[in-house]
Design an enzyme around this catalytic site. Structure first.
Site: not given
Length: 238
Positions: A67, A130, A132
């Protein structure tokens, strides 16, 4: 899915490092590895870098970021690559020819280029509170997505803005390998430590597969190893 519990961060760092070394040495031809930035893998890289540096046995290993958060400043290398260079690539002395930077300019061809290069042999992943992983935050990508550009507005822009001292440098998007791209890697290694990751690890290991918890899809991968300390593993049954 294979779950490995360790007693502490030191044990996790050494085990993960040795697992990566063994995997890299399992091939003599080109080996493609995608690695994560962040705090969790810091100790892994401190263990790994001196064992890789100036060791020709690892010259066949090529590195990818999965990413990237760019910047409005065209001279800025990108948050992820900046951190990977500081944490591992520079300390390990990795030749720039073996570093392949996923950017906003090449993301549309990323999956195709990876395929031409033989595909990813392995990915080292972290996990957020969360649920992710990579840049796949809840509500931002779908399970069928390959490498995509994710729009960042409001709270999402504020979230990535913490990486910049000047708000004018914060972009309105980031780039990430989507779930489909990640699942194409031959081997996944996911690491987590601390009680703050316990809920996310439960959703990954014992919870249902649902978009609300992006990492839940990873349990369907045929070669997933989850390495967790006792605190991160406190909610799971395995």
């Amino acid at each position: 899915m294979k779950i490995i519990r360790v007693a502490n961060k030191k044990e996790l760092n050494e085990l993960t490092g040795e697992m990566l070394i063994g995997s890299m040495l399992s091939k003599q031809t080109r080996y493609n590895l995608s690695i994560t930035a962040g705090n969790t893998p810091k100790g892994v890289y401190e263990y790994l870098a001196p064992r890789i540096k100036r060791n020709s046995a690892f010259d066949h290993v090529h590195y990818y970021n999965f990413d990237e958060i760019p910047s409005t400043d065209p001279n800025f290398i990108g948050v992820t690559m900046r951190d990977l260079k500081k944490l591992y690539l520079d300390p390990a002395g990795i030749d720039s020819k073996r570093i392949h930077h996923l950017t906003s300019e090449n993301f549309e061809n990323h999956d195709h280029n990876l395929l031409l290069a033989g595909g990813l042999d392995a990915m080292l992943l972290g996990i957020g509170k969360d649920g992710h992983y990579c840049g796949n935050l809840p509500g931002t990508t779908n399970f069928a997505d390959q490498t995509v550009k994710v729009e960042a507005k409001g709270a999402l822009k504020d979230l990535i803005g913490r990486h910049f001292s000047d708000p004018l440098l914060v972009p309105d998007y980031w780039i990430t390998m989507g779930p489909k791209s990640v699942m194409n890697a031959r081997k996944l290694i996911l690491i987590a430590t601390g009680t703050e990751k316990a809920d996310a690890i439960w959703h990954l290991v014992d919870g249902p597969v649902e978009n609300k918890y992006p990492s839940s899809i990873l349990k369907l991968h045929p070669d997933l190893t989850v390495i967790v300390d006792e605190e991160a593993a406190e909610r799971i049954n395995n």
